[in-house]
Design an enzyme around this catalytic site. Structure first.
Site, PDB file in Angstrom:
ATOM      1  N   HIS A  58     -13.178  75.098  58.446  1.00  0.00           N
ATOM      2  CA  HIS A  58     -13.331  76.508  58.770  1.00  0.00           C
ATOM      3  C   HIS A  58     -11.948  76.914  59.386  1.00  0.00           C
ATOM      4  O   HIS A  58     -11.340  76.257  60.143  1.00  0.00           O
ATOM      5  CB  HIS A  58     -14.564  76.475  59.667  1.00  0.00           C
ATOM      6  CG  HIS A  58     -15.932  76.186  59.063  1.00  0.00           C
ATOM      7  ND1 HIS A  58     -16.883  76.555  59.400  1.00  0.00           N
ATOM      8  CD2 HIS A  58     -16.103  75.428  57.752  1.00  0.00           C
ATOM      9  CE1 HIS A  58     -18.029  76.003  58.834  1.00  0.00           C
ATOM     10  NE2 HIS A  58     -17.470  75.448  57.691  1.00  0.00           N
ATOM     11  N   GLU A  60     -11.870  78.666  62.183  1.00  0.00           N
ATOM     12  CA  GLU A  60     -11.627  78.437  63.559  1.00  0.00           C
ATOM     13  C   GLU A  60     -11.299  77.012  63.984  1.00  0.00           C
ATOM     14  O   GLU A  60     -10.173  76.669  64.653  1.00  0.00           O
ATOM     15  CB  GLU A  60     -13.106  78.589  64.292  1.00  0.00           C
ATOM     16  CG  GLU A  60     -13.749  79.678  63.934  1.00  0.00           C
ATOM     17  CD  GLU A  60     -14.769  79.855  63.029  1.00  0.00           C
ATOM     18  OE1 GLU A  60     -15.873  80.533  63.255  1.00  0.00           O
ATOM     19  OE2 GLU A  60     -14.375  79.342  61.651  1.00  0.00           O
TER      20      GLU A  60
END
Length: 154
Positions: A58, A60
């Site tokens: 992801h 992040e």
């Protein structure tokens, strides 16, 4: 929020949106993230779990890994993470474990958002580290890139 902070938030969120565009160009869900310390970009990333064959890729997580390598420290204290979509539970966990101080996100994620949309992990008092979470910064732009991506795929 001060005008200066709002300007800084918008600047770095626009960078995250550009990274989301890179994800979309690869056929990945368009989410981008940047990590900032003392006004300097120290990490960045975009979603690419499909091309990386990595369910943890992801935006992040990629940005946190990038920053940790650049700073040579798994603790990312005094950093702000900008991400175009409300983080999921996995990402909130990584954010809190890395000791990020502040998270600024764009669009809400009604299916897996862990900052209030589905669950609110940052508000859990039993967690040993707390950060400031601010949602809705450039939410329309962040939501539009996602809507456009999914509209094209249908």
């Amino acid at each position: 929020m001060s005008a200066d902070l709002a300007t800084v938030d918008e600047k770095f969120m626009r960078h995250a949106l550009a990274l989301a565009g890179e994800a979309a160009a690869l056929g990945e869900v368009p989410v981008g993230a940047v990590l900032v310390k003392d006004g300097e970009l120290v990490g960045e990333g975009f979603n690419h779990p499909i091309s990386a064959s990595d369910p943890t890729a992801h935006a992040e997580i990629v940005a946190l890994r990038d920053a940790a390598k650049r700073l040579d420290n798994y603790r990312l204290t005094n950093c702000t993470l900008y991400v175009t979509l409300e983080p999921c539970a996995m990402c909130v966990g990584a954010i809190l474990h890395s000791r990020v101080a502040r998270v600024v996100w764009g669009a809400s994620e009604p299916k897996s958002g862990a900052c209030g949309s589905v669950v609110n992990l940052p508000a859990e008092p039993k967690i040993n580290h707390h950060a400031t979470f601010v949602g809705g910064v450039l939410a329309d732009e962040s939501g539009e890139i996602l809507k456009t991506f999914f509209r094209q795929r249908r």
